[in-house]
Enzyme design. Structure first.
Site, short mmCIF file in Angstrom:
data_model
loop_
_atom_site.label_atom_id
_atom_site.label_comp_id
_atom_site.label_asym_id
_atom_site.label_seq_id
_atom_site.Cartn_x
_atom_site.Cartn_y
_atom_site.Cartn_z
N GLY A 92 -1.65 -3.99 1.25
CA GLY A 92 -1.74 -5.22 2.04
C GLY A 92 -0.80 -6.33 1.61
CB SER A 144 -0.92 0.01 1.23
OG SER A 144 -0.14 -0.06 2.42
CG ASP A 201 -1.69 5.69 8.33
OD1 ASP A 201 -0.52 6.08 8.05
OD2 ASP A 201 -2.28 4.82 7.67
CG HIS A 240 -0.60 3.95 4.56
ND1 HIS A 240 -1.31 3.38 5.58
CD2 HIS A 240 -0.36 2.97 3.65
CE1 HIS A 240 -1.51 2.09 5.30
NE2 HIS A 240 -0.93 1.82 4.14
CG ASN A 285 1.38 -5.06 4.58
OD1 ASN A 285 0.95 -4.36 5.48
ND2 ASN A 285 1.39 -4.66 3.31
#
Lengths: 352, 352
Positions: free
Chosen positions: A95, A66, A215, A218, A125
């Protein structure tokens, strides 16, 4: 003493040959090519279509999850400035873990193309929730680099250290850094080039600023700007072209901030200060009201920051400012969530 | 919509000024200068005596814990070759944490000297057993660098990333790496220079080889060789002198290995192969006996390796070989622990 010599000597005579145990090939989830559910297959097939349609016309690929996919979102403006002229292709899917990238590389994503450079950043991930150990993630990344080398022998791999995540120090970051300490050994200075730019996303106390990663995983637009800027010299040298030079915005100084009010435009004074990709400052209203600019970021002419206030009726309101800088004027939009509704208003500013 | 504009506008009118909270100075064990028990004070006072006796005659100091102190043990030969001509002083004390170094720097260890360079590697003893968090260790290292800068404004600080520890991936390594990711930001390219050489001590699968760190924390002689070699270009540039060039030992190839037996000297064939600071190979005896060289290391003319055998009467015997290479001849000693006793015997080898 003679006994001792005899004993020591004895070992040479009595020993049987020693077998060297060959290291077993890794066998765990991080290296087993696999597909995913949801919109994944659709995006994967779009990649394949793009690749088929652009044979011989793709010089630069980005491979990842992502964080790479986000070049199409918050990273759009940065991509435009740094990569759009370089025949690029974004091969990131949100993901994705190493095993999904491995599957994609075997199923069309790089079929028939000969990019000059593949930028690879993958593995975050696989970490966390005890999904894969640091060693397994290393195996997964190694497998991806090997596959790229085998399938695209002319392509240079720019392998990036997995980026930090989480607002403050945390075990997941520690695991990721252990992965990075090993994968940097894949650097051979010829076909594989390793670059660790992760420290650029954290502050001097180890926290990740929201201006870079809202966040803490990202990127914001300025965050993508930091990424692009940090790899630009290396990337340009690998591509054999000229480094992109994005001029620094001249925002330092005093501005007049304007917003429409119920009785027409109201002006106030605003101070801005840039430090790298970050913007600091305040908006003053009258004598005793001052709002500190929080989580401010800037990339080229894109500026963003946040203002918070405690509401008289209780609770906190958060206002997100975005804007475009042209010359000595900023025009932008304020978005606030309030009482369940979303409020949007225009703002502007001119340099004093 | 008018209501929304009013509401948004209202925040500017109703807000009170926002105070910027100043960051509090850190207050925890890692930054509180403190002394230790045992032989610590004695060694500390020896430092002060050396410093007093050599005013104006110390150009290079190493500041740290047991890993730095070890330059006087396993690191002796390497120190001799790389540093003895550079007016050096070893200021390492085994077990030291940041707070102890802070105390020493205020109590005579650098009084009245003006070294050109201070090599600093500290903090591993603050980690583990939940002694200090990553953030606290960062504070401790920052405090040491600040103190050095304040007390020795002309001295350049070569700050090294804290070295990895533990045979395989582990949380402590992860914490240390999080510390490193932040302290690299102390690098200003002028007074403070950061160098991360930790990855050189680990293998491609993340393990630390015994040839480099026999206990996975402290270095062997070849381990000190890796350290010295890795910082030499940078150190030499900071000192303004010429890099030390330690010639590579020519050990690759076939040798005749000799050991005294009950009936006189017995010869066998030996193969050696060098890769960086590591030595691989085997000793063959007759047709069906072959001993693989384990944990082999080399620095300059110092070579060491281990041989293991399963004893006929059960259990395992471990033989540690050390040797000095002069031209095409190695002379050395074998040490083995066996049946509660320690056995030592000479060995030699000549190149075929």
């Amino acid at each position: 003493m003679m006994t001792h010599i005899l004993t020591l000597w004895g070992f040479l005579l009595s020993a049987t040959s020693i077998c060297v145990v060959a290291a077993a090939a890794p066998d765990h989830s991080a290296v087993k090519p696999s597909t995913r559910e949801g919109g994944w297959m659709k995006r994967h097939e779009q990649f394949n279509q793009k690749v088929k349609a652009n044979q011989g016309n793709i010089d630069l690929i980005f491979v990842g999850d992502s964080i790479t996919q986000g070049w199409e979102g918050q990273g759009k403006d940065v991509w435009e400035k740094y990569y759009s002229h370089r025949k690029p292709l974004n091969l990131g899917i949100g993901g994705d873990r190493t095993q999904h990238v491995l599957w994609r590389l075997d199923n069309g994503n790089i079929e028939g193309i000969q990019p000059k450079v593949a930028v690879v950043m993958i593995g975050t991930n696989n970490s966390g929730n005890d999904r894969n150990s640091a060693g397994e993630i290393v195996d997964g990344i190694k497998a991806i680099v090997s596959k790229l080398r085998r399938k695209l022998p002319e392509t240079k791999v720019l392998l990036l250290a997995v980026f930090p995540r989480g607002e403050v120090f945390n075990d997941q970051r520690g695991n990721i850094l252990q992965v990075n300490q090993v994968i940097r050994k894949l650097h051979d200075g010829e076909h594989v080039h390793f670059l660790d730019i992760g420290y650029r996303f954290i502050d001097k106390d180890g926290t990740i600023p929201r201006a870079i990663m809202p966040d803490f995983l990202h990127f914001s637009t300025p965050g993508y700007g930091v990424w692009a800027k940090a790899i630009e010299n290396k990337l340009s040298s690998l591509l054999g072209d000229s480094p992109v030079n994005v001029p620094n915005a001249r925002i330092n100084g005093a501005w007049t901030f304007s917003i429409g009010g119920p009785n027409g435009q109201v002006d106030s004074s605003m101070k801005l200060k840039k430090n790298g990709a970050r913007v600091y400052g305040n908006i003053a209203m009258g004598e005793d009201r001052e709002f500190e600019l929080l989580n401010g970021g800037i990339f080229a002419n894109h500026i963003e920051f946040t203002i918070r206030r405690n509401r008289p009726q209780g609770g906190e309101a958060i206002y997100r400012f975005t804007g475009s800088l042209e010359g000595e004027r900023i025009e932008g939009e304020i978005t606030a969530e309030m009482d369940g509704g979303k409020i949007t208003q225009e703002w502007s500013a001119t340099k004093n």
